[in-house]
Design an enzyme around this catalytic site. Structure first.
Site, PDB file in Angstrom:
ATOM      1  N   LYS A 106       0.850  -1.191   0.000  1.00  0.00           N
ATOM      2  CA  LYS A 106       0.000   0.000   0.000  1.00  0.00           C
ATOM      3  C   LYS A 106       0.876   1.227   0.000  1.00  0.00           C
ATOM      4  O   LYS A 106       2.019   1.182   0.471  1.00  0.00           O
ATOM      5  CB  LYS A 106      -0.866   0.033   1.271  1.00  0.00           C
ATOM      6  CG  LYS A 106      -2.131   0.855   1.111  1.00  0.00           C
ATOM      7  CD  LYS A 106      -3.191   0.020   0.444  1.00  0.00           C
ATOM      8  CE  LYS A 106      -4.518   0.686   0.330  1.00  0.00           C
ATOM      9  NZ  LYS A 106      -5.573  -0.296   0.021  1.00  0.00           N
ATOM     10  N   GLY A 218     -20.442   6.569   2.761  1.00  0.00           N
ATOM     11  CA  GLY A 218     -19.384   6.837   1.776  1.00  0.00           C
ATOM     12  C   GLY A 218     -19.990   6.935   0.391  1.00  0.00           C
ATOM     13  O   GLY A 218     -20.853   6.138   0.017  1.00  0.00           O
ATOM     14  N   TYR A 219     -19.565   7.958  -0.375  1.00  0.00           N
ATOM     15  CA  TYR A 219     -20.115   8.102  -1.732  1.00  0.00           C
ATOM     16  C   TYR A 219     -19.012   8.446  -2.716  1.00  0.00           C
ATOM     17  O   TYR A 219     -19.174   9.249  -3.627  1.00  0.00           O
ATOM     18  CB  TYR A 219     -21.266   9.128  -1.749  1.00  0.00           C
ATOM     19  CG  TYR A 219     -22.372   8.715  -2.701  1.00  0.00           C
ATOM     20  CD1 TYR A 219     -23.187   7.619  -2.414  1.00  0.00           C
ATOM     21  CD2 TYR A 219     -22.586   9.399  -3.892  1.00  0.00           C
ATOM     22  CE1 TYR A 219     -24.191   7.215  -3.277  1.00  0.00           C
ATOM     23  CE2 TYR A 219     -23.597   9.009  -4.771  1.00  0.00           C
ATOM     24  CZ  TYR A 219     -24.393   7.920  -4.461  1.00  0.00           C
ATOM     25  OH  TYR A 219     -25.391   7.517  -5.320  1.00  0.00           O
ATOM     26  N   ASN A 221     -15.906   6.409  -5.175  1.00  0.00           N
ATOM     27  CA  ASN A 221     -16.057   5.407  -6.226  1.00  0.00           C
ATOM     28  C   ASN A 221     -16.792   4.171  -5.718  1.00  0.00           C
ATOM     29  O   ASN A 221     -17.731   3.679  -6.350  1.00  0.00           O
ATOM     30  CB  ASN A 221     -14.672   5.015  -6.774  1.00  0.00           C
ATOM     31  CG  ASN A 221     -14.763   3.853  -7.737  1.00  0.00           C
ATOM     32  OD1 ASN A 221     -15.538   3.887  -8.689  1.00  0.00           O
ATOM     33  ND2 ASN A 221     -14.020   2.801  -7.473  1.00  0.00           N
ATOM     34  N   GLY A 223     -18.675   3.652  -2.769  1.00  0.00           N
ATOM     35  CA  GLY A 223     -20.020   3.875  -2.245  1.00  0.00           C
ATOM     36  C   GLY A 223     -21.039   4.192  -3.331  1.00  0.00           C
ATOM     37  O   GLY A 223     -22.174   3.705  -3.296  1.00  0.00           O
TER      38      GLY A 223
HETATM   39  N1  GLU Z   1      -7.337   0.095  -3.219  1.00  0.00           N
HETATM   40  C1  GLU Z   1      -8.095  -1.096  -3.496  1.00  0.00           C
HETATM   41  C2  GLU Z   1      -8.154  -1.981  -2.284  1.00  0.00           C
HETATM   42  O1  GLU Z   1      -7.977  -1.544  -1.167  1.00  0.00           O
HETATM   43  C3  GLU Z   1      -7.618  -1.801  -4.743  1.00  0.00           C
HETATM   44  C4  GLU Z   1      -6.201  -2.250  -4.716  1.00  0.00           C
HETATM   45  C5  GLU Z   1      -5.704  -2.758  -6.070  1.00  0.00           C
HETATM   46  O2  GLU Z   1      -6.469  -2.875  -6.995  1.00  0.00           O
HETATM   47  O3  GLU Z   1      -4.512  -3.037  -6.119  1.00  0.00           O
HETATM   48  O4  GLU Z   1      -8.452  -3.139  -2.377  1.00  0.00           O
END
Ligand code: GLU
Length: 416
Positions: A106, A218-219, A221, A223
């Site tokens: 992340k 949440g609204y 993408n 939500g």
């Molecule tokens: N940010 C999204 C998640 O938390 C997608 C992560 C991704 O597609 O690598 O799952």
């Protein structure tokens, strides 16, 4: 005593509990408790007023035993290294539970994207990619969008990476727009995957979804697509919706058309004609069949869990529920579809995007949806069966499935 809301402390406590149930080897447990690698950097950005502002940013590669690290980059003013560590750990369990050949990572940038001009945001996004360009890549670590980031940011980052390396490499980042090698069906994928898990859970619980009530927190993408799909695909009646500015209620149900029209007009859900203003606490505590947290972590805690009235909680957000709230939900008999199962649709289609980029041949949206449905249905039942077999709650069952898979890969590599 007040509850510890540090997301990484929570992620570690969840793993510790799972390790106890699994009787996981102590050395393996110690290894899985910590990120394998993390990068901290400062990004200087020339602002529109001529000054240079320095932004703090991170990338954590939590575990890559099962494949390249995978996970989004969050742009948020409250971002901390511990939030990114927790989210990277949850990505590791997420890619394992939905069984895509990837690890977990992340990224985060401490900033408020709403306060940046398009030019400042572009320079910040390119600066981020310059800082990580040696550590990310198709075979190392593949970023994607998360809270506060979007396909435009992915495009700038892709372009920066390709400019540095001098060749096309669309699979270095996912969640791209279609014209730069994105996948059909990626934008609604997280919400769509969540709907599949709600459909499967409802069958097991004997819940009739047609006309069942729901509240969505949440609204963004996730939500907004959850609203559209819950309405169109499942026939749910969405009586309450919240965003970062407030929440609204309508007894007869809010349609996606009316709320998205209000979003276009006002940039927030508040003021949707025919709706009544409520607050975030009222939204969460609403007497609905299904509660869908689709915003950020630590929304359902020891402080409000006993007032939650939903029968089913579908966690489209990452980390919305704390361990104290989990205890209370267990006593209340609320069925939880845990975050890294419920929201795994996004990364599943990110994986499909990488596959399509690798062979340069693109699938139809129908094919993406069919394969997403298969992945999510299989993952849901693997978790549900584990919960039944072991007599444990679903979050722990999801951990058991995921940790077993990651530990097997770590062992096979001879790391522990
Ligand atoms: N940010 C999204 C998640 O938390 C997608 C992560 C991704 O597609 O690598 O799952």
């Amino acid at each position: 005593m007040t509850e510890n809301l540090n997301p990484f402390a929570i992620a570690q406590a969840q793993l510790d509990k799972a390790a106890g149930i699994l009787q996981l080897d102590a050395d393996m447990h110690a290894f899985l408790r910590e990120p394998m690698r993390e990068f901290h950097f400062s990004i200087p950005v020339r602002m529109d007023n001529g000054r240079t502002e320095t932004f703090k940013a991170f990338r954590v590669q939590y575990n890559d035993a099962r494949g390249p690290a995978k996970g989004g980059i969050r742009f948020h003013p409250d971002e901390t290294i511990d939030t990114v560590r927790a989210l990277a750990a949850w990505m590791t369990w997420k890619t394992a539970v939905c069984d895509v050949p990837l690890g977990g990572g992340k990224g985060g940038v401490v900033c408020n994207p709403r306060n940046l001009s398009a030019g400042e945001l572009e320079r910040l996004s390119r600066g981020y990619m310059r800082a990580v360009s040696r550590f990310v890549g198709l075979k190392q670590d593949v970023p994607a969008p998360d809270v506060g980031s979007n396909p435009q940011i992915m495009s700038w980052m892709l372009d920066e990476y390709e400019t540095i390396h001098g060749y096309h490499e669309p699979g270095v980042i996912t969640g791209k727009p279609l014209l730069l090698g994105g996948s059909a069906g990626r934008t609604p994928a997280t919400a769509m995957g969540g709907m599949v898990t709600i459909r499967e859970a409802a069958k097991l619980l004997g819940m009739n979804l047609k006309g069942a009530t729901a509240a969505i927190q949440g609204y963004g993408n996730v939500g907004s697509f959850a609203h559209k799909l819950a309405y169109e695909m499942l026939g749910l009646k969405i009586v309450a919706i919240g965003d970062e500015f407030g929440a609204i209620y309508k007894e007869d149900g809010l349609t996606p058309a009316e709320v998205s029209a209000q979003m276009r007009r006002a940039g927030k859900v508040g003021g949707t004609p025919g709706s009544q203003e409520i607050n975030n606490a009222q939204l969460l505590e609403m007497p609905v069949d299904i509660l869908i947290p689709a915003a950020i972590e630590n929304q359902l805690t020891g402080a409000n869990a006993d007032r939650i009235q939903a029968k089913l909680i579908a966690e489209l957000a990452n980390g919305p529920t704390t361990p104290e709230a989990d205890q209370i939900f267990k006593q209340k008999g609320i069925y939880i579809i845990p975050d890294f199962l419920c929201n795994a649709g996004g990364v599943s289609v990110s994986y499909f995007e990488m596959v399509q980029n690798s062979y340069g041949y693109y699938w139809t949206e129908e094919l993406v949806q069919e394969r997403l449905d298969q992945k999510m249905t299989t993952a849901f039942h693997a978790v549900h069966n584990m919960a039944e077999e072991r007599g444990i709650e679903t979050r722990m069952a999801a951990y058991l499935v995921a940790v077993n898979r990651v530990a097997e890969a770590v062992r096979a590599r001879g790391w522990v």
